[in-house]
Scaffold this motif. Structure first.
Motif, short mmCIF file in Angstrom:
data_model
loop_
_atom_site.label_atom_id
_atom_site.label_comp_id
_atom_site.label_asym_id
_atom_site.label_seq_id
_atom_site.Cartn_x
_atom_site.Cartn_y
_atom_site.Cartn_z
N GLN A 59 -19.43 -21.88 24.39
CA GLN A 59 -18.38 -20.87 24.35
C GLN A 59 -18.98 -19.47 24.27
O GLN A 59 -18.49 -18.54 24.92
CB GLN A 59 -17.46 -21.12 23.15
CG GLN A 59 -16.19 -20.33 23.16
CD GLN A 59 -15.23 -20.78 24.23
OE1 GLN A 59 -15.26 -21.92 24.66
NE2 GLN A 59 -14.39 -19.90 24.67
N LYS A 81 -14.01 -31.33 27.48
CA LYS A 81 -14.32 -29.90 27.51
C LYS A 81 -13.63 -29.23 28.69
O LYS A 81 -13.16 -28.09 28.58
CB LYS A 81 -15.84 -29.67 27.58
CG LYS A 81 -16.22 -28.21 27.51
CD LYS A 81 -15.81 -27.60 26.16
CE LYS A 81 -16.22 -26.16 26.07
NZ LYS A 81 -15.05 -25.26 26.00
N ASP A 107 -8.94 -24.23 22.82
CA ASP A 107 -9.96 -24.96 23.59
C ASP A 107 -10.63 -26.01 22.70
O ASP A 107 -10.69 -27.20 23.04
CB ASP A 107 -10.98 -23.95 24.12
CG ASP A 107 -12.10 -24.54 24.96
OD1 ASP A 107 -12.32 -25.76 24.95
OD2 ASP A 107 -12.78 -23.74 25.63
N TYR A 108 -11.10 -25.59 21.54
CA TYR A 108 -11.80 -26.46 20.60
C TYR A 108 -10.90 -27.61 20.14
O TYR A 108 -11.32 -28.77 20.13
CB TYR A 108 -12.26 -25.62 19.41
CG TYR A 108 -12.98 -26.37 18.32
CD1 TYR A 108 -14.27 -26.82 18.51
CD2 TYR A 108 -12.38 -26.59 17.09
CE1 TYR A 108 -14.95 -27.48 17.50
CE2 TYR A 108 -13.04 -27.25 16.07
CZ TYR A 108 -14.32 -27.69 16.28
OH TYR A 108 -15.00 -28.35 15.28
N THR A 164 -10.33 -30.00 23.07
CA THR A 164 -11.59 -30.68 23.39
C THR A 164 -11.88 -31.81 22.41
O THR A 164 -12.12 -32.95 22.80
CB THR A 164 -12.77 -29.69 23.40
OG1 THR A 164 -12.54 -28.70 24.41
CG2 THR A 164 -14.09 -30.38 23.66
N GLY A 184 -10.03 -28.60 27.70
CA GLY A 184 -10.01 -27.55 26.69
C GLY A 184 -10.27 -26.18 27.31
O GLY A 184 -9.59 -25.20 27.00
N PHE A 185 -11.26 -26.11 28.18
CA PHE A 185 -11.60 -24.86 28.86
C PHE A 185 -10.42 -24.33 29.67
O PHE A 185 -10.10 -23.14 29.61
CB PHE A 185 -12.81 -25.08 29.77
CG PHE A 185 -13.21 -23.85 30.55
CD1 PHE A 185 -14.10 -22.94 30.01
CD2 PHE A 185 -12.70 -23.61 31.81
CE1 PHE A 185 -14.47 -21.80 30.72
CE2 PHE A 185 -13.06 -22.48 32.53
CZ PHE A 185 -13.95 -21.58 31.98
N SER A 207 -7.92 -18.21 21.71
CA SER A 207 -8.06 -19.12 22.85
C SER A 207 -9.12 -20.19 22.58
O SER A 207 -8.98 -21.34 23.01
CB SER A 207 -8.41 -18.33 24.11
OG SER A 207 -7.36 -17.43 24.41
N GLY A 232 -7.73 -22.95 27.27
CA GLY A 232 -8.20 -21.73 26.61
C GLY A 232 -8.33 -20.55 27.55
O GLY A 232 -7.90 -19.44 27.22
N THR A 233 -8.90 -20.75 28.71
CA THR A 233 -9.10 -19.62 29.62
C THR A 233 -7.80 -19.15 30.27
O THR A 233 -7.65 -17.96 30.54
CB THR A 233 -10.13 -19.93 30.72
OG1 THR A 233 -9.75 -21.12 31.39
CG2 THR A 233 -11.52 -20.07 30.17
#
Length: 143
Positions: free
Chosen positions: A124, A55, A36-37, A40, A58-59, A32, A62-63
């Protein structure tokens, strides 16, 4: 009904040993975090989006992926409205911590790929520790 991920056919159970949960959580988090990375930095350096906006997107990606995998595979928890609401509250807190730290460090440090990566890792890491502790101790004990 939430999306199900067919990672295995075992029955859902919250009695997964801590070591197993930790290994699965880290594996899920690593995948994840790559999403995200990637998003971002693509938004920040590819499209010129501000640090916080890049960010944030991306967050969220990923989450969302991490929650779906962790609920089913890491913690083996059945779908639950109460748990989902608790996760939303937790993610609101970790969103603020993660995006806030990333934005703060991105402004405090020189804007380069190396420093952006370091800011990402710090933000992170802090959010991951908060997530695991709260998910294991509270969220995935909710029925």
């Amino acid at each position: 009904m939430p999306v199900e991920l067919p990672l295995d056919d075992e029955e859902a159970s919250t009695s997964v040993p801590l070591k197993t949960q930790l290994i699965r959580f880290v594996a899920t988090g690593a995948g994840s975090a790559v999403l995200d990375y990637g998003l971002t930095l693509a938004l920040q350096y590819g499209l010129g989006a501000p640090f916080g906006v890049a960010k944030a997107f991306g967050f969220i990606l990923g989450t969302t992926v991490a929650y779906l995998i962790n609920r089913r595979w890491t913690f083996r928890a059945e779908p639950s409205t109460a748990r989902f609401v608790a996760v939303l509250a937790l993610y609101a807190v970790t969103f603020a911590v993660n995006v806030g730290l990333y934005s703060w460090l991105s402004h405090a440090w020189e804007e380069t790929f190396v420093y952006s990566t370091a800011a990402f890792v710090v933000a992170q890491g802090v959010a991951t520790v908060i997530n695991f502790v709260v998910q294991r101790a509270v969220i995935f004990k909710i029925r």
